[in-house]
Design a protein around this motif. Structure first.
Motif, PDB file in Angstrom:
ATOM      1  N   SER A 183      31.203 -35.714  -0.845  1.00 47.86           N
ATOM      2  CA  SER A 183      32.533 -35.119  -1.043  1.00 47.86           C
ATOM      3  C   SER A 183      32.538 -33.700  -1.626  1.00 47.86           C
ATOM      4  CB  SER A 183      33.359 -36.023  -1.973  1.00 47.86           C
ATOM      5  OG  SER A 183      32.820 -35.986  -3.286  1.00 47.86           O
ATOM      6  N   HIS A 184      31.364 -33.164  -1.994  1.00 55.98           N
ATOM      7  CA  HIS A 184      31.404 -31.884  -2.705  1.00 55.98           C
ATOM      8  C   HIS A 184      31.045 -30.710  -1.783  1.00 55.98           C
ATOM      9  CE1 HIS A 184      31.718 -29.197  -5.972  1.00 55.98           C
ATOM     10  NE2 HIS A 184      30.438 -29.082  -6.251  1.00 55.98           N
ATOM     11  N   VAL A 185      31.979 -29.772  -1.648  1.00 56.85           N
ATOM     12  CA  VAL A 185      31.824 -28.643  -0.726  1.00 56.85           C
ATOM     13  C   VAL A 185      30.547 -27.851  -1.028  1.00 56.85           C
ATOM     14  CG1 VAL A 185      32.859 -26.467   0.015  1.00 56.85           C
ATOM     15  CG2 VAL A 185      34.311 -28.470  -0.349  1.00 56.85           C
ATOM     16  N   ASP A 186      30.289 -27.561  -2.299  1.00 58.36           N
ATOM     17  CA  ASP A 186      29.107 -26.751  -2.647  1.00 58.36           C
ATOM     18  C   ASP A 186      27.816 -27.442  -2.213  1.00 58.36           C
ATOM     19  OD1 ASP A 186      30.614 -24.688  -3.783  1.00 58.36           O
ATOM     20  OD2 ASP A 186      30.737 -25.735  -5.692  1.00 58.36           O
ATOM     21  N   ASP A 229      42.761 -32.486   3.106  1.00 55.21           N
ATOM     22  CA  ASP A 229      43.491 -31.342   3.686  1.00 55.21           C
ATOM     23  C   ASP A 229      42.525 -30.242   4.159  1.00 55.21           C
ATOM     24  OD1 ASP A 229      42.652 -30.415   1.192  1.00 55.21           O
ATOM     25  OD2 ASP A 229      44.641 -29.822   0.484  1.00 55.21           O
ATOM     26  N   GLU A 230      41.236 -30.334   3.750  1.00 54.22           N
ATOM     27  CA  GLU A 230      40.290 -29.260   4.105  1.00 54.22           C
ATOM     28  C   GLU A 230      40.039 -29.189   5.614  1.00 54.22           C
ATOM     29  OE1 GLU A 230      37.042 -28.380   1.658  1.00 54.22           O
ATOM     30  OE2 GLU A 230      38.037 -29.049  -0.162  1.00 54.22           O
ATOM     31  N   ASN A 257      43.764 -31.761  -3.316  1.00 57.31           N
ATOM     32  CA  ASN A 257      42.816 -31.939  -4.433  1.00 57.31           C
ATOM     33  C   ASN A 257      43.314 -32.964  -5.440  1.00 57.31           C
ATOM     34  OD1 ASN A 257      42.099 -29.248  -3.309  1.00 57.31           O
ATOM     35  ND2 ASN A 257      40.600 -29.307  -4.973  1.00 57.31           N
ATOM     36  N   GLU A 283      30.931 -32.333 -11.320  1.00 51.66           N
ATOM     37  CA  GLU A 283      30.622 -31.179 -10.463  1.00 51.66           C
ATOM     38  C   GLU A 283      31.916 -30.499  -9.990  1.00 51.66           C
ATOM     39  OE1 GLU A 283      28.640 -33.004  -7.102  1.00 51.66           O
ATOM     40  OE2 GLU A 283      30.413 -34.178  -6.605  1.00 51.66           O
ATOM     41  N   TYR A 295      34.780 -19.036  -9.507  1.00 54.93           N
ATOM     42  CA  TYR A 295      34.250 -18.383  -8.312  1.00 54.93           C
ATOM     43  C   TYR A 295      35.097 -17.173  -7.922  1.00 54.93           C
ATOM     44  CZ  TYR A 295      31.595 -22.750  -7.456  1.00 54.93           C
ATOM     45  OH  TYR A 295      30.756 -23.839  -7.552  1.00 54.93           O
ATOM     46  N   ARG A 311      44.785 -24.099  -4.709  1.00 52.07           N
ATOM     47  CA  ARG A 311      44.692 -25.493  -4.270  1.00 52.07           C
ATOM     48  C   ARG A 311      45.983 -26.205  -4.655  1.00 52.07           C
ATOM     49  NH1 ARG A 311      41.230 -23.380  -2.039  1.00 52.07           N
ATOM     50  NH2 ARG A 311      39.023 -23.870  -1.837  1.00 52.07           N
ATOM     51  N   TRP A 315      47.339 -29.660  -6.182  1.00 52.12           N
ATOM     52  CA  TRP A 315      46.720 -30.705  -7.012  1.00 52.12           C
ATOM     53  C   TRP A 315      47.607 -31.932  -7.142  1.00 52.12           C
ATOM     54  CZ3 TRP A 315      41.728 -30.315  -8.548  1.00 52.12           C
ATOM     55  CH2 TRP A 315      41.134 -29.058  -8.422  1.00 52.12           C
ATOM     56  N   ASN A 368      43.067 -21.033  -9.146  1.00 48.82           N
ATOM     57  CA  ASN A 368      42.016 -21.626  -9.982  1.00 48.82           C
ATOM     58  C   ASN A 368      42.028 -21.074 -11.401  1.00 48.82           C
ATOM     59  OD1 ASN A 368      41.142 -23.108  -7.796  1.00 48.82           O
ATOM     60  ND2 ASN A 368      39.600 -21.606  -7.185  1.00 48.82           N
ATOM     61  N   HIS A 413      34.653 -19.490   1.269  1.00 47.80           N
ATOM     62  CA  HIS A 413      35.622 -20.095   0.340  1.00 47.80           C
ATOM     63  C   HIS A 413      37.049 -20.034   0.904  1.00 47.80           C
ATOM     64  CE1 HIS A 413      36.748 -20.319  -4.234  1.00 47.80           C
ATOM     65  NE2 HIS A 413      37.217 -21.343  -3.537  1.00 47.80           N
ATOM     66  N   TYR A 416      24.367 -22.760 -10.362  1.00 49.09           N
ATOM     67  CA  TYR A 416      24.904 -21.675 -11.188  1.00 49.09           C
ATOM     68  C   TYR A 416      23.828 -20.773 -11.789  1.00 49.09           C
ATOM     69  CZ  TYR A 416      29.125 -24.539 -10.923  1.00 49.09           C
ATOM     70  OH  TYR A 416      30.181 -25.266 -10.463  1.00 49.09           O
TER      71      TYR A 416
HETATM   72  O1  DAU Z   1      41.311 -30.385  -0.952  1.00 46.80           O
HETATM   73  C1  DAU Z   1      40.708 -31.639  -1.044  1.00 46.80           C
HETATM   74  C2  DAU Z   1      39.262 -31.479  -1.461  1.00 46.80           C
HETATM   75  O2  DAU Z   1      39.273 -31.112  -2.835  1.00 46.80           O
HETATM   76  C3  DAU Z   1      38.433 -32.740  -1.253  1.00 46.80           C
HETATM   77  O3  DAU Z   1      38.367 -33.034   0.113  1.00 46.80           O
HETATM   78  C4  DAU Z   1      37.010 -32.546  -1.802  1.00 46.80           C
HETATM   79  O4  DAU Z   1      36.276 -33.744  -1.688  1.00 46.80           O
HETATM   80  C5  DAU Z   1      37.123 -32.145  -3.264  1.00 46.80           C
HETATM   81  O5  DAU Z   1      35.823 -31.875  -3.769  1.00 46.80           O
HETATM   82  C6  DAU Z   1      38.010 -30.922  -3.417  1.00 46.80           C
HETATM   83  O6  DAU Z   1      37.377 -29.755  -2.837  1.00 46.80           O
HETATM   84  P1  DAU Z   1      37.417 -28.319  -3.550  1.00 46.80           P
HETATM   85  O7  DAU Z   1      36.275 -27.533  -3.056  1.00 46.80           O
HETATM   86  O8  DAU Z   1      38.777 -27.718  -3.444  1.00 46.80           O
HETATM   87  O9  DAU Z   1      37.220 -28.794  -5.088  1.00 46.80           O
HETATM   88  P2  DAU Z   1      36.336 -28.172  -6.277  1.00 46.80           P
HETATM   89  O10 DAU Z   1      36.724 -28.900  -7.507  1.00 46.80           O
HETATM   90  O11 DAU Z   1      34.894 -28.104  -5.925  1.00 46.80           O
HETATM   91  O12 DAU Z   1      36.877 -26.689  -6.367  1.00 46.80           O
HETATM   92  C7  DAU Z   1      38.254 -26.414  -6.608  1.00 46.80           C
HETATM   93  C8  DAU Z   1      38.424 -24.912  -6.575  1.00 46.80           C
HETATM   94  O13 DAU Z   1      37.749 -24.359  -7.719  1.00 46.80           O
HETATM   95  C9  DAU Z   1      37.797 -24.239  -5.371  1.00 46.80           C
HETATM   96  O14 DAU Z   1      38.607 -23.135  -4.974  1.00 46.80           O
HETATM   97  C10 DAU Z   1      36.445 -23.733  -5.875  1.00 46.80           C
HETATM   98  C11 DAU Z   1      36.731 -23.432  -7.333  1.00 46.80           C
HETATM   99  N1  DAU Z   1      35.588 -23.654  -8.247  1.00 46.80           N
HETATM  100  C12 DAU Z   1      34.904 -24.822  -8.191  1.00 46.80           C
HETATM  101  C13 DAU Z   1      33.827 -25.040  -9.039  1.00 46.80           C
HETATM  102  C14 DAU Z   1      33.052 -26.339  -8.958  1.00 46.80           C
HETATM  103  C15 DAU Z   1      35.272 -22.673  -9.189  1.00 46.80           C
HETATM  104  O15 DAU Z   1      35.920 -21.602  -9.264  1.00 46.80           O
HETATM  105  N2  DAU Z   1      34.218 -22.896 -10.029  1.00 46.80           N
HETATM  106  C16 DAU Z   1      33.472 -24.043  -9.972  1.00 46.80           C
HETATM  107  O16 DAU Z   1      32.494 -24.154 -10.753  1.00 46.80           O
END
Ligand code: DAU
Ligand code: NAD
Length: 349
Positions: A86-89, A132-133, A186, A195, A214, A221, A223, A256, A290, A347
């Motif tokens: 599930s984690h994009v990174d 939604d991705e 999200n 993560e 980032y 997003r 939420w 974010n 991104h 990181y």
């Molecule tokens: O939109 C639904 C999706 O939301 C789900 O399908 C995914 O499984 C879930 O992981 C989530 O994806 P995101 O990539 O949006 O979630 P994440 O928490 O990894 O990141 C949220 C936003 O924050 C994204 O724009 C990247 C940013 N980010 C993330 C991390 C981990 C940062 O700025 N710094 C970070 O360290």
């Protein structure tokens, strides 16, 4: 009485859904199938494992023999399919597991359900939990994603989920399988693996570590609290029209950087330290590809099924931060050796 096969029920949303289902539908049988990857944690299900109607099975959604045996032995009538990478990174650094679990795993489940259910489909449902991705990225002023927005996935994760959504759709049109798909925004809430942005920021703040944002932090997003997502899936499973997809979202768009600041000020109030947590904010290299903005038009599930979110973001974030404060032992155990290795790779030192 329903006999549910819940896949990925030891992960973040799956855990919350298992709790939701056992509490709200105690008469139903729940089989939780999970491979217990780094993201799965049986500690999340303590207490539930004592319920007579609950069974945990340690296994892989790609294991055709196991899945067919489960359908046969348990007489599964409903599938709620969460299991995924599930984690994009992680999908950027190692896409293969995403292709295997998210695409092949979904195919294996669909095919097993088709064979087990035959023509006796009236009381059966296969609900595929998606994201939604799959719809790609929105410009600032573009209308929100609706169920008819064309797919345009941009990460290996999103592409693998889009592929699985297409398979689910094909099983409806080709075989008449009683499928339903939800595409949600999200999630945040208890039991989320650290993560992901929100738990990562809470935990790093508590440990006085940098809060990695980032790029310019202006990506947006939508939420939704995980409990609201679980209630949405419940509604779709009970009342959704087969073959349909339902978008689920919070009408709650945040940049974010604003979320990170909100968490910092919430923690300053709930767990005051020597200096404001916002001093820990650190802008880091952007995620490749991104997506700029996600937004969900949830009108269909709201009007057709009467669902709407119950949490405001402010209430939900306070509840979530409080949960992580109260459950330090849970997340401390996760942030062990293997997690540290991932963190260093993602990181830097
Ligand atoms: O939109 C639904 C999706 O939301 C789900 O399908 C995914 O499984 C879930 O992981 C989530 O994806 P995101 O990539 O949006 O979630 P994440 O928490 O990894 O990141 C949220 C936003 O924050 C994204 O724009 C990247 C940013 N980010 C993330 C991390 C981990 C940062 O700025 N710094 C970070 O360290
Ligand atoms: P997660 O990573 O926290 O949990 C995934 C679970 O699946 C883990 O318990 C893991 O052990 C299990 N799993 C992984 N591979 C498996 C395999 N091959 N066989 C069996 N089990 C396996 O994920 P999550 O955030 O809870 O997401 C659950 C589902 O919801 C995913 O399908 C995801 O695409 C979708 N989704 C997530 C979000 C979100 O914001 N987290 C939003 C929309 C949709």
């Amino acid at each position: 009485m329903k006999k549910l096969l819940i896949t990925g029920g030891a992960g973040f949303i799956g855990t919350n859904f298992v709790h939701h289902w056992v509490q709200n539908h105690p008469e139903d049988r729940v089989i939780n199938l999970d491979a217990l990857t780094y993201a799965g944690n049986l500690e999340n299900l303590q207490g539930i494992d004592k319920s007579a109607n609950y069974r945990f099975v340690h296994g892989d959604v790609c294991d055709q023999d196991l899945i067919r045996k489960l359908f046969h032995d348990e007489g599964i009538t409903h599938v709620v399919h969460f299991a995924a990478e599930s984690h994009v990174d992680r999908s950027i650094t190692g896409p293969e597991a995403f292709i295997t679990t998210n695409i092949h795993g979904t195919f294996t489940l669909l095919e097993s359900a088709r064979r087990a259910w035959g023509d006796d489909l009236e009381a059966c449902r296969f609900l595929h939990v998606s994201t939604d991705e799959v719809y790609g990225s929105l410009m600032a002023d573009a209308p929100a994603f609706s169920e008819t927005t064309p797919f345009a996935p941009n990460s290996p994760y999103a592409a693998s989920k889009a592929s699985s959504d297409h398979l689910v759709r094909a099983y409806f049109h080709t075989y008449g399988m009683p499928v339903l798909t939800t595409n949600c925004s999200n999630n945040y809430g208890p039991y989320q693996f650290p993560e992901k942005l929100i738990p990562l920021v809470v935990m790093n703040s508590l440990e006085e570590k940098p809060l990695p944002v980032y790029g310019d932090g202006l990506n947006i997003r939508d939420w939704l609290h995980v409990d609201d997502h679980c209630r949405g899936i419940d509604r779709v499973l009970h009342a959704g029209r087969v073959g349909e997809t339902y978008n689920i979202g919070g009408c709650n768009e945040w940049a974010n950087i604003d979320i990170v600041r909100l968490i910092c000020s919430t923690l300053d109030e709930m767990r005051p330290g020597d200096r404001p947590k916002s001093e820990l904010i650190t802008f880091v290299r952007d995620r490749p590809g991104h997506d700029q903005r996600y937004a969900i038009d949830a009108n269909k599930i709201m009007t057709e099924l009467g669902w709407s979110p119950e949490y405001t973001f402010e209430t939900g974030i306070r509840q979530t931060v409080a949960w992580y404060l109260d459950n330090e032992a849970w997340w401390s155990r996760i942030r062990d050796g293997s997690y540290k290795e991932y963190y260093k790779q993602q990181y830097g030192a």
